[in-house]
Design an enzyme around this catalytic site. Structure first.
Site, mmCIF file in Angstrom:
data_model
loop_
_atom_site.group_PDB
_atom_site.id
_atom_site.type_symbol
_atom_site.label_atom_id
_atom_site.label_comp_id
_atom_site.label_asym_id
_atom_site.label_seq_id
_atom_site.Cartn_x
_atom_site.Cartn_y
_atom_site.Cartn_z
ATOM 1 N N TYR A 97 0.842 -1.198 0.000
ATOM 2 C CA TYR A 97 0.000 0.000 0.000
ATOM 3 C C TYR A 97 0.878 1.249 0.000
ATOM 4 O O TYR A 97 0.592 2.217 -0.694
ATOM 5 C CB TYR A 97 -0.937 0.004 1.212
ATOM 6 C CG TYR A 97 -1.942 -1.116 1.179
ATOM 7 C CD1 TYR A 97 -3.110 -1.010 0.443
ATOM 8 C CD2 TYR A 97 -1.717 -2.291 1.899
ATOM 9 C CE1 TYR A 97 -4.039 -2.045 0.407
ATOM 10 C CE2 TYR A 97 -2.641 -3.327 1.867
ATOM 11 C CZ TYR A 97 -3.788 -3.204 1.127
ATOM 12 O OH TYR A 97 -4.698 -4.229 1.091
ATOM 13 N N ASN A 120 -12.577 -0.922 -4.802
ATOM 14 C CA ASN A 120 -12.475 -1.226 -6.227
ATOM 15 C C ASN A 120 -13.694 -2.043 -6.659
ATOM 16 O O ASN A 120 -13.896 -3.152 -6.179
ATOM 17 C CB ASN A 120 -11.181 -2.013 -6.483
ATOM 18 C CG ASN A 120 -11.088 -2.559 -7.880
ATOM 19 O OD1 ASN A 120 -11.754 -2.096 -8.795
ATOM 20 N ND2 ASN A 120 -10.239 -3.556 -8.059
ATOM 21 N N HIS A 129 -6.029 -7.307 -5.892
ATOM 22 C CA HIS A 129 -5.442 -8.432 -5.153
ATOM 23 C C HIS A 129 -3.918 -8.378 -5.139
ATOM 24 O O HIS A 129 -3.295 -9.036 -4.323
ATOM 25 C CB HIS A 129 -5.924 -9.772 -5.737
ATOM 26 C CG HIS A 129 -5.544 -9.970 -7.173
ATOM 27 N ND1 HIS A 129 -6.310 -9.455 -8.216
ATOM 28 C CD2 HIS A 129 -4.501 -10.607 -7.755
ATOM 29 C CE1 HIS A 129 -5.740 -9.790 -9.365
ATOM 30 N NE2 HIS A 129 -4.642 -10.481 -9.112
ATOM 31 N N GLU A 155 -1.375 -16.386 -10.399
ATOM 32 C CA GLU A 155 -0.557 -15.544 -11.272
ATOM 33 C C GLU A 155 0.917 -15.914 -11.179
ATOM 34 O O GLU A 155 1.619 -15.930 -12.195
ATOM 35 C CB GLU A 155 -0.770 -14.069 -10.939
ATOM 36 C CG GLU A 155 -2.151 -13.582 -11.340
ATOM 37 C CD GLU A 155 -2.344 -12.093 -11.122
ATOM 38 O OE1 GLU A 155 -1.387 -11.386 -10.742
ATOM 39 O OE2 GLU A 155 -3.479 -11.622 -11.357
#
Length: 167
Positions: A97, A120, A129, A155
């Site tokens: 963040y 979001n 994510h 991913e």
């Protein structure tokens, strides 16, 4: 302008897609924090979401690392800046963040970035994510931390395959 919605199956459970027939304005999971209720005047229709469905199928199959969809997330100017920046985090990578706050030119706004990230409205396509805590820990996700972990693992496992495929 009418609001259309549909549900599609995914490895994360049912996903609800919302849009106006031209742009995607919502993608939420079941039990998703901050997800709006389906309104009585919304129209259930699959056709406006064929491209979204196809690209999500490719993403979940590990063959797509980016999305080429018209999106229209509703939010404040600050939220829009955060959501734009989210789309710059590479597939298979994560950012804190604080790093995201720094990148948008608001280095002291990590908490505000976290709040915008949590609001979001188009999960997965706008990859909220990929944002994690400063120490690398998983923190808050509207769809639940288990889904955030799944998306990040997915991913990471498919990084080389998806980059070579449709993107």
């Amino acid at each position: 302008m009418p609001v259309f919605y549909t549900f599609i199956d995914s490895p994360l459970g049912p996903l609800r897609l919302v849009g106006d027939g031209h742009a995607l304005s919502g993608l939420t999971m079941s039990e998703h924090r901050h997800a709006p209720d389906t309104k009585g005047d919304w129209i259930r229709e699959d056709a406006p979401f064929e491209a979204t469905r196809s690209q999500l199928d490719e993403y979940f199959a590990g063959r797509r690392s980016t999305f080429d969809l018209v999106t229209a997330p509703a939010g404040t100017a600050f939220q829009q800046r955060v959501w734009q920046a989210l789309q710059q985090i590479p597939y298979g990578q994560a950012e804190s963040y604080g790093q995201l706050a720094e990148r948008i030119g608001s280095p002291k706004a990590a908490r505000a970035v976290g709040l915008a990230n949590g609001r979001n409205p188009i999960s997965i396509v706008i990859p909220c994510h990929r944002v994690i805590g400063a120490g690398g820990q998983l923190t808050g996700y509207g769809g639940g931390l288990e889904r955030k972990r799944w998306l990040l693992d997915h991913e990471t496992q498919n990084r080389s395959v998806a980059r070579d495929a449709v993107s």
